[in-house]
Write an enzyme that holds these catalytic residues in place. Structure first.
Site: not given
Ligand code: ADE
Length: 290
Positions: A34, A37-40, A55, A150
């Site tokens: 998460e 601003f939204g989910k990955v 993303k 970060d």
């Molecule tokens: N979670 C967030 N970014 C990712 C990525 N690039 N690959 C796998 N899991 C993720």
């Protein structure tokens, strides 16, 4: 909860069973994490079958806020600038009516956080290899005038060969004269000057502090300065910083003298006295990787 464990501050990635949606040529599958601003999501290119991490930024959540828009632009700018084996690769940016979709390299080895939890803590040989990769990526970004701001376990992923993949450049900034004025990142990983000085700070030194916190967590299996509510010094950010400033890090017995020495030189409250990336790379603990 035991005081000496790592615990997650962000919601964990969930598998969703929603119907599959397409984003350009990508089929969207399960949620990997998460974002702000939204989910990955895991995405598969429908023609090549290649996997990506997508993303998704809901335009609605960014709204008309200049600072949020800035964050998204900053991340895309940093990702476009950086091409390094241990930094997540940007493949594409797609814009639809509702979303901005950032198409990223899929790090199939998962989070370093989970890897440490599964092993409780890492062997020095493994930690050294991962730390050397992290330092190499941070040195590269700083040379390209980008400070991550970060760095934390949750933003370090692993690829299928268990190499580091640094991700989430939402706080990244171009450093001008190495001085900055905005505080960012997570308190447990943030350099003391970010809070204590309330003003300008040397950009690159804050990333070095965070690398020290990450190395400590790899070797010990818990954070050196924790804001876990079970830690009496940790439930309040001001108290946490007072604690950081007044307490030199302590180590479990299994951590070698060289590793302890390196960490004591990195986790130095005064950024002027803190080890530089060059100092780190020349430290005896990293010698096998120099
Ligand atoms: N979670 C967030 N970014 C990712 C990525 N690039 N690959 C796998 N899991 C993720």
């Amino acid at each position: 909860m035991e005081p000496f464990t790592l615990y997650r501050r962000q919601p964990q990635g969930r598998r969703s069973n929603t119907r599959h949606i397409k984003m350009g040529p990508y089929l969207l599958l399960q949620t990997l994490g998460e974002g702000e601003f939204g989910k990955v999501k895991l995405g598969i290119h429908t023609e090549t079958g290649q996997e990506f991490a997508i993303k998704l930024i809901r335009k609605e959540t960014v709204g008309y806020s200049a600072s949020r828009l800035n964050k998204v632009e900053r991340e895309i700018h940093a990702l476009r600038t950086l091409k390094h084996p241990y930094i997540v690769k940007l493949f594409n940016v797609i814009e639809t009516e509702k979303y901005i979709a950032i198409i990223l390299e899929y790090a199939s080895g998962g989070e370093l956080f989970e890897y440490i939890l599964a092993h409780r803590c890492l062997k020095e040989k493994d930690a050294r290899r991962l730390f050397a990769q992290l330092i190499s990526s941070v040195q590269y970004m700083h040379r390209r005038k980008i400070v991550h701001r970060d760095l934390k376990l949750e933003n370090l992923l692993l690829d299928r060969n268990r190499n580091i993949v640094v991700t989430d450049f939402g706080f990244a900034n171009n450093k001008q004269d190495d001085l900055m004025a905005t505080s960012c990142g997570s308190p447990c990983y943030a350099a003391p000057e970010l809070v204590v000085n309330e003003g300008q700070y040397a950009g690159s030194a804050v990333d070095i502090w965070s690398c020290g916190v990450i190395l400590y967590a790899m070797l010990c299996g818990y954070l050196p300065f924790d804001d876990d509510p079970c830690n009496p010094d940790g439930n309040n950010i001001n108290q946490l910083y007072r604690y950081i400033l007044s307490t030199p890090p302590s180590f479990p017995k299994h951590v070698s003298k060289d590793a302890q020495d390196l960490l004591r030189q990195i986790l130095v409250a005064d950024p002027q006295k803190r080890y530089t990336l060059d100092d780190i790379q020349h430290h005896p603990w990293l010698k096998p990787h120099s």
